[in-house]
Design a protein around this motif. Sequence first.
Motif, PDB file in Angstrom:
ATOM      1  N   VAL A 133     -35.774  25.384 -19.018  1.00  0.00           N
ATOM      2  CA  VAL A 133     -36.403  24.200 -19.618  1.00  0.00           C
ATOM      3  C   VAL A 133     -35.601  23.725 -20.825  1.00  0.00           C
ATOM      4  O   VAL A 133     -35.411  22.512 -21.033  1.00  0.00           O
ATOM      5  CB  VAL A 133     -37.864  24.509 -19.997  1.00  0.00           C
ATOM      6  N   LEU A 134     -35.103  24.649 -21.632  1.00  0.00           N
ATOM      7  CA  LEU A 134     -34.290  24.277 -22.787  1.00  0.00           C
ATOM      8  C   LEU A 134     -33.030  23.530 -22.362  1.00  0.00           C
ATOM      9  O   LEU A 134     -32.663  22.516 -22.970  1.00  0.00           O
ATOM     10  CB  LEU A 134     -33.908  25.526 -23.582  1.00  0.00           C
ATOM     11  N   ILE A 135     -32.377  24.021 -21.312  1.00  0.00           N
ATOM     12  CA  ILE A 135     -31.170  23.347 -20.832  1.00  0.00           C
ATOM     13  C   ILE A 135     -31.500  21.923 -20.384  1.00  0.00           C
ATOM     14  O   ILE A 135     -30.797  20.956 -20.733  1.00  0.00           O
ATOM     15  CB  ILE A 135     -30.536  24.151 -19.673  1.00  0.00           C
ATOM     16  N   ALA A 136     -32.591  21.782 -19.635  1.00  0.00           N
ATOM     17  CA  ALA A 136     -32.963  20.451 -19.137  1.00  0.00           C
ATOM     18  C   ALA A 136     -33.341  19.510 -20.282  1.00  0.00           C
ATOM     19  O   ALA A 136     -32.911  18.347 -20.318  1.00  0.00           O
ATOM     20  CB  ALA A 136     -34.125  20.584 -18.152  1.00  0.00           C
ATOM     21  N   VAL A 137     -34.138  20.017 -21.241  1.00  0.00           N
ATOM     22  CA  VAL A 137     -34.588  19.168 -22.344  1.00  0.00           C
ATOM     23  C   VAL A 137     -33.415  18.739 -23.215  1.00  0.00           C
ATOM     24  O   VAL A 137     -33.270  17.553 -23.576  1.00  0.00           O
ATOM     25  CB  VAL A 137     -35.659  19.910 -23.174  1.00  0.00           C
ATOM     26  N   ILE A 138     -32.549  19.696 -23.581  1.00  0.00           N
ATOM     27  CA  ILE A 138     -31.404  19.363 -24.432  1.00  0.00           C
ATOM     28  C   ILE A 138     -30.473  18.374 -23.725  1.00  0.00           C
ATOM     29  O   ILE A 138     -29.966  17.426 -24.345  1.00  0.00           O
ATOM     30  CB  ILE A 138     -30.651  20.642 -24.823  1.00  0.00           C
ATOM     31  N   THR A 139     -30.280  18.551 -22.427  1.00  0.00           N
ATOM     32  CA  THR A 139     -29.388  17.649 -21.689  1.00  0.00           C
ATOM     33  C   THR A 139     -29.946  16.231 -21.654  1.00  0.00           C
ATOM     34  O   THR A 139     -29.238  15.243 -21.918  1.00  0.00           O
ATOM     35  CB  THR A 139     -29.186  18.175 -20.260  1.00  0.00           C
ATOM     36  N   VAL A 140     -31.229  16.104 -21.337  1.00  0.00           N
ATOM     37  CA  VAL A 140     -31.846  14.776 -21.232  1.00  0.00           C
ATOM     38  C   VAL A 140     -31.834  14.077 -22.593  1.00  0.00           C
ATOM     39  O   VAL A 140     -31.499  12.881 -22.696  1.00  0.00           O
ATOM     40  CB  VAL A 140     -33.276  14.894 -20.679  1.00  0.00           C
ATOM     41  N   ILE A 141     -32.184  14.803 -23.649  1.00  0.00           N
ATOM     42  CA  ILE A 141     -32.221  14.187 -24.977  1.00  0.00           C
ATOM     43  C   ILE A 141     -30.817  13.770 -25.418  1.00  0.00           C
ATOM     44  O   ILE A 141     -30.614  12.673 -25.966  1.00  0.00           O
ATOM     45  CB  ILE A 141     -32.854  15.151 -25.997  1.00  0.00           C
ATOM     46  N   ALA A 193     -29.695  28.944 -24.736  1.00  0.00           N
ATOM     47  CA  ALA A 193     -30.207  29.356 -23.419  1.00  0.00           C
ATOM     48  C   ALA A 193     -29.669  30.717 -22.990  1.00  0.00           C
ATOM     49  O   ALA A 193     -30.458  31.634 -22.685  1.00  0.00           O
ATOM     50  CB  ALA A 193     -29.895  28.273 -22.390  1.00  0.00           C
ATOM     51  N   PRO A 194     -28.334  30.957 -22.929  1.00  0.00           N
ATOM     52  CA  PRO A 194     -27.864  32.301 -22.566  1.00  0.00           C
ATOM     53  C   PRO A 194     -28.249  33.367 -23.595  1.00  0.00           C
ATOM     54  O   PRO A 194     -28.453  34.538 -23.236  1.00  0.00           O
ATOM     55  CB  PRO A 194     -26.342  32.130 -22.476  1.00  0.00           C
ATOM     56  N   ALA A 195     -28.369  32.983 -24.872  1.00  0.00           N
ATOM     57  CA  ALA A 195     -28.790  33.957 -25.871  1.00  0.00           C
ATOM     58  C   ALA A 195     -30.218  34.435 -25.609  1.00  0.00           C
ATOM     59  O   ALA A 195     -30.525  35.629 -25.720  1.00  0.00           O
ATOM     60  CB  ALA A 195     -28.682  33.349 -27.270  1.00  0.00           C
ATOM     61  N   ALA A 211     -25.635  26.300 -18.489  1.00  0.00           N
ATOM     62  CA  ALA A 211     -25.478  25.630 -19.780  1.00  0.00           C
ATOM     63  C   ALA A 211     -24.128  24.913 -19.863  1.00  0.00           C
ATOM     64  O   ALA A 211     -24.038  23.779 -20.347  1.00  0.00           O
ATOM     65  CB  ALA A 211     -25.612  26.652 -20.907  1.00  0.00           C
ATOM     66  N   VAL A 212     -23.068  25.555 -19.357  1.00  0.00           N
ATOM     67  CA  VAL A 212     -21.752  24.918 -19.356  1.00  0.00           C
ATOM     68  C   VAL A 212     -21.758  23.694 -18.436  1.00  0.00           C
ATOM     69  O   VAL A 212     -21.194  22.633 -18.767  1.00  0.00           O
ATOM     70  CB  VAL A 212     -20.673  25.924 -18.929  1.00  0.00           C
ATOM     71  N   ALA A 213     -22.425  23.817 -17.285  1.00  0.00           N
ATOM     72  CA  ALA A 213     -22.523  22.674 -16.374  1.00  0.00           C
ATOM     73  C   ALA A 213     -23.280  21.515 -17.022  1.00  0.00           C
ATOM     74  O   ALA A 213     -22.910  20.341 -16.859  1.00  0.00           O
ATOM     75  CB  ALA A 213     -23.211  23.103 -15.086  1.00  0.00           C
ATOM     76  N   ALA A 214     -24.343  21.852 -17.776  1.00  0.00           N
ATOM     77  CA  ALA A 214     -25.091  20.801 -18.475  1.00  0.00           C
ATOM     78  C   ALA A 214     -24.215  20.131 -19.524  1.00  0.00           C
ATOM     79  O   ALA A 214     -24.281  18.907 -19.723  1.00  0.00           O
ATOM     80  CB  ALA A 214     -26.339  21.400 -19.115  1.00  0.00           C
ATOM     81  N   GLN A 215     -23.353  20.921 -20.196  1.00  0.00           N
ATOM     82  CA  GLN A 215     -22.446  20.339 -21.182  1.00  0.00           C
ATOM     83  C   GLN A 215     -21.436  19.403 -20.517  1.00  0.00           C
ATOM     84  O   GLN A 215     -21.076  18.357 -21.075  1.00  0.00           O
ATOM     85  CB  GLN A 215     -21.705  21.467 -21.933  1.00  0.00           C
TER      86      GLN A 215
END
Length: 405
Positions: free
Chosen positions: A29-37, A54-56, A74-78
């Motif tokens: 959820v963190l990855i999705a939220v950070i990416t969208v924002i 996220a990985p932490a 997370a890298v893919a989201a970046q």
Amino acid sequence: MERMGYWRLFADRLLEHPLGRGLVAIPLVLIAVITVIDINTPEDVHLGPLLVVAPALAASFGGPRLTALIGALAVAAQVVIGVFHGGLTTTNHIAQIIALAVLSALVVVVCLVRERRGRELNRLRSVAETAQQVLLRPPPQRVGPLRVAWLYLTAEDETQIGGDLFAVTRTAHGGSRVIIGDVRGKGLDAIGEASVVLGAFREGAHRCTALSELVAALEDSVSRSVDEVANTEHDPGEHFVTALVLDIPDHDSRAEMISCGHPPPLLVRGREVRVLHSLSTAPPLGVCVPPVSSFRTDVFTFEAGDALLLYTDGVIEARSPTGAFYPLAERVASFAASSPAALVRHIHRDLLSHTGRHLADDAVLLAIERTPAQQHFHEARRSADSFRSHRPLAGQPPPPSARRP
């Protein structure tokens, strides 16, 4: 293809557990939220570096494989953020992607090290438990007219094998002999010294008539064997064993004990708890070689319905978070009269509550109750009758279950 199948199997197993599903959802959820924002904010605002959270988080509850999977996402989201914010050719986005990949890899390495140390710790704990079980050979719940219960609590560092010891054995003259002791130190040296004491006790309990002869035999074995089983070069004179040895006859309420520097036992009679202080405490085993006559016997009354509570100093020296010692005699007096097993359970829960579940030293509890002679006679007779009922008479064939196929 094999790797894809492995990842899919791992993910399926994780998602089968409800707790696993809930925890995995947090970094996703963190990855999705950070990416969208980040995609919907101006280009001069960069939230992508927060993806390392996220990985932490995954590392806090998952293994290296799950952490690597979350890190890759997370890298893919970046990368996705970079595509929407000026493309992947900008120096800023390339630096963020590389930094995120490196940090995720470091987190995975930490997980690998933690997992390896966990496996090593589990192996050491298994070896310690196996060694103690083989060495101690805990007594059964019933030894002649005695009911027995015991508890061995390890200290916080469970990789260090403790030297606490105890044993209960029957003798040829109609009685039981008991020993509880504590070897100074930990590790293999302590195990070696404990094995010497227990071996000498199990042999001498049948061979020695008087209790003083048995303790003298223990002293002789420890004094002769300590250099063979322990490293005494760095700390000569510091290897010794505190011990308490008891002789409990079957048909006599007069029991005997000899204390070699060990904490005194507790005699529980109804709601009364009495500390059985020794009038002539001998030095710990291994300190010196005194003559047999120097081991003086203390006699006390141990009647039917009474219970003896033996323990090592890890019990009475256990401290609370405020530094207070555990008041064993006082706590035992507050417990309702019950069986040895129930008494040990009460003390176990109360001791952990007192210390905040953290023990600084190993602790052993050994509770022994004398049952009425009539009850012991009936139980022995029922056991003998049961044996005879399953034994074929002379000249009769054995039952079908006992025949060979």
